[in-house]
Design an enzyme around this catalytic site. Structure first.
Site, PDB file in Angstrom:
ATOM      1  N   LYS A 127     103.895  40.201  18.497  1.00 20.42           N
ATOM      2  CA  LYS A 127     104.014  41.651  18.313  1.00 20.42           C
ATOM      3  C   LYS A 127     104.949  41.969  17.133  1.00 20.42           C
ATOM      4  CE  LYS A 127     103.076  42.683  23.206  1.00 20.42           C
ATOM      5  NZ  LYS A 127     103.519  43.451  24.405  1.00 20.42           N
TER       6      LYS A 127
ATOM      7  N   TYR B 173      94.281  47.935  24.656  1.00 21.10           N
ATOM      8  CA  TYR B 173      95.054  48.305  25.846  1.00 21.10           C
ATOM      9  C   TYR B 173      94.310  49.355  26.675  1.00 21.10           C
ATOM     10  CZ  TYR B 173      99.365  45.814  24.432  1.00 21.10           C
ATOM     11  OH  TYR B 173     100.304  44.850  24.121  1.00 21.10           O
TER      12      TYR B 173
ATOM     13  N   ASN C 208     108.472  42.969  23.870  1.00 23.75           N
ATOM     14  CA  ASN C 208     108.571  41.671  24.544  1.00 23.75           C
ATOM     15  C   ASN C 208     107.896  40.550  23.749  1.00 23.75           C
ATOM     16  OD1 ASN C 208     105.961  42.424  25.000  1.00 23.75           O
ATOM     17  ND2 ASN C 208     106.082  42.425  27.229  1.00 23.75           N
TER      18      ASN C 208
ATOM     19  N   HIS D 265     101.834  39.073  23.224  1.00 21.79           N
ATOM     20  CA  HIS D 265     100.752  39.399  24.157  1.00 21.79           C
ATOM     21  C   HIS D 265      99.914  38.140  24.334  1.00 21.79           C
ATOM     22  CE1 HIS D 265      97.160  41.196  25.931  1.00 21.79           C
ATOM     23  NE2 HIS D 265      96.495  40.405  25.109  1.00 21.79           N
TER      24      HIS D 265
ATOM     25  N   GLU E 281      89.011  40.393  24.178  1.00 17.97           N
ATOM     26  CA  GLU E 281      90.060  40.571  23.157  1.00 17.97           C
ATOM     27  C   GLU E 281      89.776  39.737  21.907  1.00 17.97           C
ATOM     28  OE1 GLU E 281      93.669  39.720  25.303  1.00 17.97           O
ATOM     29  OE2 GLU E 281      93.456  41.496  26.566  1.00 17.97           O
TER      30      GLU E 281
END
Ligand code: IDP
Length: 141
Positions: free
Chosen positions: A14, A54, A121, A124, A135
């Site tokens: 990310k 998402y 965080n 992913h 995805e």
């Protein structure tokens, strides 16, 4: 004898991971475990791609800050391959909340505790074979 097929999963480093120069560290952990990088791209995601990625979270209270963060700078998208890689990478990255992620995991060791909303965080990873297929098709059309 049963021979297992290698699986593939989608991993995103990310924008916080890219901004903090942790791409090499995170990919090194994945490679050291024995998984292979089979596709890799640095890109900046737009709102439409993130809504598709998402889809299950659109409309939740944390979606707007999550989408803003995910579009805030470049990220690294990768397809990773290996034996039971979907489960394996989820173990390797640790729990969603960096405060609860165990030491030894990417999020437990590296996600910043000084600037720590849950969405920052670092990584992913797809959480099921269905999610991985969807995805990978989305990010590497
Ligand atoms: P995962 O990334 O561990 O699979 P998900 O529940 O699918 O976790 O959530 C997707 C992402 O949305 C998380 O990685 C995190 O960045 C963000 N997120 C999830 N829950 C929260 C929350 O309660 N507050 C803020 N961000 C959240």
């Amino acid at each position: 004898m049963l021979v297992s097929q290698p699986q593939q999963t989608l991993v995103l480093v990310k924008p916080d991971g890219v901004a903090r120069n942790l791409v090499g560290e995170i990919l090194a952990r994945i490679e050291a475990k024995g998984y292979r990088i089979v596709a890799l791209e640095l890109r900046t995601a737009d709102a439409e791609l993130l809504e598709q990625h998402y889809a299950e979270h659109v409309g939740k209270p944390f979606y707007a800050p999550l989408a803003e963060f995910m579009a805030s700078g470049p990220l690294v998208a990768a397809v990773i391959e290996g034996h039971r890689v979907i489960e394996g990478i989820r173990t390797l990255i640790g729990a969603t909340d960096p405060t609860l992620a165990l030491p030894g995991s990417v999020r437990g060791d590296l996600a910043s505790a000084t600037d720590a909303p849950v969405h920052r965080n670092l990584v992913h990873a797809s959480d099921s074979p269905e999610a991985a297929a969807r995805e990978i098709a989305l990010w590497f059309a």
